[in-house]
Design an enzyme around this catalytic site. Structure first.
Site: not given
Ligand SMILES: Cc1ncc(C[n+]2csc(CCOP(=O)(O)OP(=O)(O)O)c2C)c(N)n1
Ligand SMILES: [Mg+2]
Length: 662
Positions: A120, A261, A379, A432, A456, A468
């Site tokens: 993530p 990529h 809180s 939240f 809360h 909330h």
């Molecule tokens: C929170 C999140 N959103 C989307 C993705 C899917 N995702 C994986 S890599 C990427 C693009 C990453 O770009 P970058 O960080 O520049 O990596 P590069 O292509 O240069 O290796 C995405 C959108 C993810 N892994 N985590």
């Protein structure tokens, strides 16, 4: 260890070869990032990172976080090449296959050398902030001779673009976390294409404005990388190094483009890459002299680790640091005795206040507890009397003012827990938690001991209104595996739930606490909350009904019980502070609390969505009864809301009677 530049290039090419071959064998994965950052990572491991492959859990190692987790082959290559026991070459050959520890994204629970699970985007950087906080806290507590290490991160464009990055770097800048070094894979490419499609911000300026140092380098020039990393290492500010790289570097036809990529290069391009980088070796074959260079890197760390071991053994603080790093709680039953004494009092308090009372007992006894709140200290009642602020001026402080950064706080707490030596807890309004949700999920996946104090917890918060008032939140948190969601009913259950949370070394906890006062319902029994649910009040006479409630609705269930008893209808009241722990009990206990007798009516009462309660009530007379709130709340005093939405004896008893007679 000083390796000349001409020795570094083949080492970096070993990463490239392993990465492209493993992705090709798996027919899935991300070769671009490991190939692009191979040169930077080689310099980092060869010249800067403090690590001992024979002791992946050495407390004073530098932490290395691959925030761009899709580039997992980079970290698998590095760990294997430097001589960690895991992953093996066999694991790498089985990249992304069932049974291989080389999962698609790096998992901390599969390989010891992986500090945190990433994938993530953005959260790796935010967890690294937490690691750097834990390091400074322990250094202030135990001294530089025992705790003195850096946290190095490799992050991509995506990690810097995510919103959580803003929270993380703001916190790191304010706390002046000079031991944090982020190496940005500045390749100007993301999945969709050129990064300029979606970003035009001046990233170095943004970091500088947040109190960071920023350096830049050519990510394919070893001398320049070493210069920039040296500047980063010497800086006393958190530091970003923009490493200009080509994604997929080495692949003659694909480098620099977005296709590299996340797809295998293909056999023809792999052959062309071998030619281009001068790598004449078969897939997964690393020539002995190149492997020897990689393996030699661990020698320096082994020596440093042995010296550190000697300092630890000689230090009068050594045993305490070891205890904390092993995640063992202090011995003694002082807290349990204090809480047992509370049974005799009749304390009417909000559970958030009860939690503060508990913290005032626990925090002095458990010095590794580091609390905090996302700007709701008064809180959430998260600050114990003995805690002072953790700040750039005093890293020994044990209370973090996280600011309005729920996601950043939660990810940082994951990093603190993963670093070890501290047990983080932090508060915000329960509603939240959705802002922080993926970090909470990552606590569960990574098996971290993080305690979320979420106050809360229902319409009972009153006038702040539906924005909330959690309705679906508690039930939705219960959907996350390996997360204990506690909703204690009174001061006694609150103390028990806190103790269980502290003792759950591999499971994070949510404490959902009320704003409004609740009477003390428990006057006897020991650690009943550990069973997840228990019979709080037994039916008088013939049991016709079982009322199952959580948190603030247990009080209501007790009143409903009295009203039913007055009409000659016997009813049990079951308090269920933690569904997950109840589900984990054996069948005999579950049947004791909820007997499988379909003539008994089971009624759930919780001021939230009814969805999910069927699992405890469907097997009962007429399918059972679920009292809840399947709509948003409203802005009004709590008492008015509970009446308006049917959380009263007068509203519930007729429904029970009707069910019984149907
Ligand atoms: C929170 C999140 N959103 C989307 C993705 C899917 N995702 C994986 S890599 C990427 C693009 C990453 O770009 P970058 O960080 O520049 O990596 P590069 O292509 O240069 O290796 C995405 C959108 C993810 N892994 N985590
Ligand atoms: Mg990129």
């Amino acid at each position: 260890m000083t390796l000349a530049s001409d020795r570094l290039a083949p080492m970096a090419n070993a990463i490239r070869a392993l990465s492209m071959d493993a992705v090709q064998a798996a027919n899935s994965g991300h070769p671009g990032m490991p190939m692009g950052m191979a040169d930077v990572a080689t310099v980092l491991f060869a010249k800067f990172l403090k690590f001992d492959p024979a002791n992946p859990k050495w407390a004073d190692r530098d932490r290395f976080v691959l925030s761009a987790g899709h580039g997992s082959m980079l970290i698998y290559s590095l760990l294997h090449l430097t001589g960690y026991a895991s992953p093996t070459l066999e694991d790498i050959k089985n990249f992304r296959q069932m049974g291989s520890v080389c999962a698609g994204h790096p998992e901390n629970f599969l390989i010891e050398g992986i500090e945190c699970t990433t994938g993530p985007l953005g959260q790796g950087v935010a967890m690294a902030v937490g690691m750097a906080m834990a390091e400074r806290h322990l250094a202030a507590t135990f001294g530089d001779d025992l705790v003195d290490h850096n946290t190095w991160v490799i992050a991509g464009d995506g990690c810097l673009m995510e919103g959580v990055n803003h929270e993380a770097i703001g916190l790191a800048g304010t706390l002046k976390l000079g031991r944090l070094k982020v190496l940005w894979d500045d390749n100007k490419i993301t999945i969709d294409g050129d990064a300029s499609l979606s970003t035009s911000e001046d990233i170095p300026a943004r970091y500088r404005a947040s109190g960071w140092d920023v350096f830049e380098c050519d990510g394919h020039d070893f001398a320049d990388i070493e210069r920039a990393l040296g500047q980063a290492a010497a800086s006393d500010k958190p530091t970003l190094v923009a490493c200009r790289t080509l994604i997929g570097k080495g692949s003659p036809n694909k480098q620099g483009g977005h296709d590299v990529h996340g797809s295998p290069l293909g056999d023809a391009e792999i052959a062309a890459t071998r030619e281009n980088i001068g790598w004449a070796h078969a897939p997964f074959e690393i020539p002995a002299e190149i492997l020897a260079d990689w393996r030699s890197l661990g020698e320096k760390g082994a020596k440093l680790r042995a010296e550190w071991d000697a300092r630890l053994a000689a230090s009068d603080k050594g045993a305490e640091l070891t205890r904390r790093m092993n995640g063992e709680l202090p011995s003694g039953d002082e807290a349990a005795k204090t809480f047992a004494g509370w049974l005799e009092s009749e304390t009417t308090v909000a559970t958030r206040k009860a939690s503060e009372n508990v913290l005032n007992v626990l925090a002095p006894l458990v010095p590794e507890m580091v609390g905090g709140s996302a700007d709701l200290t008064g809180s959430n009642n998260t600050k114990a009397k003995c805690q002072s602020a953790f700040s750039a001026k005093d890293y020994a402080g044990r209370y973090v003012y996280y600011g309005i950064r729920e996601f950043g706080m939660s990810a940082a707490m994951n990093g603190m827990a993963l670093h070890g030596g501290v047990i983080p807890y932090g508060g915000t309004f329960l509603i939240f938690s959705d802002y922080a949700r993926n970090a909470i999920r990552m606590s569960a996946l990574q098996q971290t001991r993080v305690i979320y104090v979420l106050t809360h917890d229902s319409i009972g918060l009153g006038e702040d209104g539906p924005t909330h008032q959690p309705v679906e939140t508690v039930m939705s948190l219960r959907l996350i595996p390996n997360l204990n969601v506690f909703r204690p009913a009174d001061v006694i259950e609150t103390a028990e739930c806190w103790q269980i949370a502290l003792e759950s070394a591999e499971t994070p906890s949510v404490l959902a606490l009320t704003r409004q006062n609740l009477p003390q319902l428990r006057t006897s029994g020991e650690m009943l909350s550990a069973r997840g649910a228990y019979t709080l009040r037994r039916a008088e006479g013939d049991r016709k009904v079982i009322l199952i409630a959580t948190g603030s609705e247990v009080e209501l269930a007790v009143k409903v019980q009295s009203a039913l008893q007055a009409q000659g209808i016997g009813a049990d009241v079951v308090s269920m502070p933690c569904m997950e722990l109840f589900e984990a009990q054996d069948a005999a206990y579950k049947h004791e609390v909820l007997p499988s007798d379909p003539s008994i009516l089971r009624v759930s009462i919780e001021a939230g969505v009814t969805h999910g309660w069927e699992r405890f009530t469907a097997f009962s007379l007429g399918g059972g009864l679920n009292i809840g709130l399947d709509r948003f709340g409203a802005s009004a005093p709590a008492k008015v809301l509970f009446e308006r939405f049917g959380f009263t004896v007068d509203a519930i008893v007729p429904q029970v009677l009707e069910k019984l007679s149907s």
